[in-house]
Design a protein around this motif. Sequence first.
Motif, PDB file in Angstrom:
ATOM      1  N   ASP A   1      36.436  10.515  22.309  1.00  0.00           N
ATOM      2  CA  ASP A   1      36.291   9.107  22.702  1.00  0.00           C
ATOM      3  C   ASP A   1      37.486   8.284  22.226  1.00  0.00           C
ATOM      4  OD1 ASP A   1      33.927   9.377  24.076  1.00  0.00           O
ATOM      5  OD2 ASP A   1      32.662   8.607  22.457  1.00  0.00           O
TER       6      ASP A   1
ATOM      7  N   ARG B   1      40.349   8.968  24.517  1.00  0.00           N
ATOM      8  CA  ARG B   1      40.138   8.420  25.862  1.00  0.00           C
ATOM      9  C   ARG B   1      40.143   6.889  25.890  1.00  0.00           C
ATOM     10  NH1 ARG B   1      35.463  10.360  26.657  1.00  0.00           N
ATOM     11  NH2 ARG B   1      34.250   8.474  26.635  1.00  0.00           N
ATOM     12  N   ARG B   2      39.529   6.254  24.876  1.00  0.00           N
ATOM     13  CA  ARG B   2      39.333   4.810  24.931  1.00  0.00           C
ATOM     14  C   ARG B   2      40.338   3.991  24.131  1.00  0.00           C
ATOM     15  NH1 ARG B   2      33.075   3.646  25.374  1.00  0.00           N
ATOM     16  NH2 ARG B   2      32.392   5.616  26.260  1.00  0.00           N
ATOM     17  N   VAL B   3      40.852   4.524  23.054  1.00  0.00           N
ATOM     18  CA  VAL B   3      41.701   3.733  22.162  1.00  0.00           C
ATOM     19  C   VAL B   3      43.179   4.066  22.332  1.00  0.00           C
ATOM     20  CG1 VAL B   3      42.200   3.148  19.754  1.00  0.00           C
ATOM     21  CG2 VAL B   3      39.826   3.505  20.486  1.00  0.00           C
TER      22      VAL B   3
ATOM     23  N   HIS C   1      45.828   2.529  24.750  1.00  0.00           N
ATOM     24  CA  HIS C   1      46.216   1.136  24.535  1.00  0.00           C
ATOM     25  C   HIS C   1      47.201   0.971  23.380  1.00  0.00           C
ATOM     26  CE1 HIS C   1      43.154  -0.005  27.395  1.00  0.00           C
ATOM     27  NE2 HIS C   1      42.337   0.814  26.765  1.00  0.00           N
TER      28      HIS C   1
END
Length: 82
Positions: free
Chosen positions: A54, A57-59, A62
């Motif tokens: 996660d 994929r999510r942090v 960015h």
Amino acid sequence: SGDQIPFVAQIMTVADVYQALTAERSYKSGMTPQAALLKMKEEKGHFNTDLLEDFERRVVPHLPGHRGKLDSQETLHDFVIP
């Protein structure tokens, strides 16, 4: 065992280790985001696998220096800064 570690502590561990691996220090160069993730993935049992996925994929997309998801054929050697 891992299920006895509070979830928030597991999150903080992933973020802290990632930051430590990628940070420039007076005594070492920081790893690329890809190298840091690969090194963390190689530490079997140290991190919650789902949480690490996660985080990737999510942090990581960015964050500065990110160039994309690791190719399954890449190794840590491919990313270490000389």
